[in-house]
Design a protein around this motif. Structure first.
Motif, short mmCIF file in Angstrom:
data_model
loop_
_atom_site.label_atom_id
_atom_site.label_comp_id
_atom_site.label_asym_id
_atom_site.label_seq_id
_atom_site.Cartn_x
_atom_site.Cartn_y
_atom_site.Cartn_z
N PHE A 141 13.08 3.71 -17.50
CA PHE A 141 12.61 3.10 -15.71
C PHE A 141 12.92 4.79 -15.37
CE2 PHE A 141 16.86 3.88 -13.32
CZ PHE A 141 17.15 3.09 -12.54
N ILE A 142 11.94 3.60 -13.78
CA ILE A 142 12.00 4.46 -12.88
C ILE A 142 13.25 5.24 -11.64
CG2 ILE A 142 10.21 5.18 -11.15
CD1 ILE A 142 8.46 3.78 -13.65
N PHE A 147 9.22 8.37 -6.67
CA PHE A 147 7.84 8.24 -5.91
C PHE A 147 8.78 8.75 -4.04
CE2 PHE A 147 9.11 4.09 -8.35
CZ PHE A 147 7.86 3.58 -8.35
N ASN A 148 7.05 8.76 -3.53
CA ASN A 148 6.62 9.53 -2.95
C ASN A 148 6.88 8.36 -1.01
OD1 ASN A 148 4.92 9.28 0.28
ND2 ASN A 148 4.52 11.50 -1.45
N LEU A 149 7.80 9.24 -0.87
CA LEU A 149 8.86 8.15 0.44
C LEU A 149 7.36 7.21 1.16
CD1 LEU A 149 11.36 10.00 1.78
CD2 LEU A 149 11.84 8.48 -0.13
N GLU A 150 6.63 7.78 1.69
CA GLU A 150 5.84 7.59 2.60
C GLU A 150 4.54 6.65 1.71
OE1 GLU A 150 4.03 10.86 4.37
OE2 GLU A 150 5.59 11.50 5.26
N ASP A 152 4.65 5.29 -1.73
CA ASP A 152 5.14 4.28 -2.97
C ASP A 152 4.75 5.26 -4.19
OD1 ASP A 152 7.40 3.71 -1.72
OD2 ASP A 152 6.06 1.90 -1.28
N GLU A 153 3.45 6.09 -3.69
CA GLU A 153 3.55 6.52 -5.22
C GLU A 153 3.84 7.63 -6.29
OE1 GLU A 153 -0.94 9.31 -6.28
OE2 GLU A 153 0.12 9.18 -4.32
N ILE A 154 4.11 7.27 -7.49
CA ILE A 154 4.78 7.56 -8.26
C ILE A 154 4.57 9.34 -8.19
CG2 ILE A 154 5.81 8.60 -10.49
CD1 ILE A 154 5.29 5.75 -11.62
N ILE A 155 5.01 9.93 -7.81
CA ILE A 155 4.91 11.84 -8.19
C ILE A 155 6.04 12.93 -9.43
CG2 ILE A 155 4.85 11.93 -5.56
CD1 ILE A 155 7.69 12.55 -4.75
#
Length: 180
Positions: A141-142, A147-150, A152-155
């Motif tokens: 579950f994520i 996610f990066n706001l700009e 959407d990459e998982i940070i």
């Protein structure tokens, strides 16, 4: 082996990116694994009405055929109103009871509320089990904050590690099934 990922979101990028991250992690573990991402935003899957698959449009036929021919699968869903997406549930309604027999069926879910982390466990897992899919213990579950706001990459490194662990468990289990 072929691993097919299904993104059950019709809006946004997060679910599709998360499913793709599982596919990438699997290929990093074993470069011989073939992968394919089915993003439901790219298909016109018709509403399931109980008719034979031949009665549905080409997109529905293509998506169901790709999933059925996979060796193992990872399903992604956003959590809407404390439930899996209607698009994913509709897609699953096109399959017969034993569709995922001898297939590992991993789960990735995205959502805004940490309160929804058990939705995949209590809603999607029983459906995949009904289809005789083997559901791993390490499903992911994520929370949207991961996610990066700009981009959407998982940070969130913890989420990235859990995705890698899911891919590893899925490969291990599917190899075990194949070698029995």
């Amino acid at each position: 082996m072929k691993l097919v990922g299904v993104s059950g979101a019709l809006a946004g990028e997060k679910t599709s990116l998360a499913v793709n991250d599982v596919l990438v992690a699997a290929q990093l573990i074993d470069s011989t694994i073939q992968t394919e991402l089915i993003d439901l935003r790219e298909y016109d899957v018709e509403f399931a009405v109980g008719a034979p698959l031949a009665d549905y449009n080409q997109d529905t036929w293509d998506v169901v055929s790709k999933i059925a021919s996979a060796d193992f699968l990872v399903f992604g869903t956003p959590i809407y109103q404390a439930s899996i997406s209607g698009a994913l549930k509709n897609l699953l309604d096109h399959f017969p009871e034993n569709a995922f027999k001898y297939k590992v069926t991993g789960i990735v879910a995205t959502g805004w509320s940490s309160n929804h982390f058990l939705v995949p466990e209590y809603q999607l897992k029983p459906v995949l089990s009904y289809f005789k899919g083997l559901v791993p213990t390490g499903n992911v579950f994520i929370h949207n904050d991961a996610f990066n706001l700009e981009s959407d990459e998982i940070i969130d490194r913890n989420v990235t590690d859990r995705i890698k662990n899911l891919a590893d468990e899925m490969i291990y289990l599917q190899r075990g099934i194949n070698n029995r």
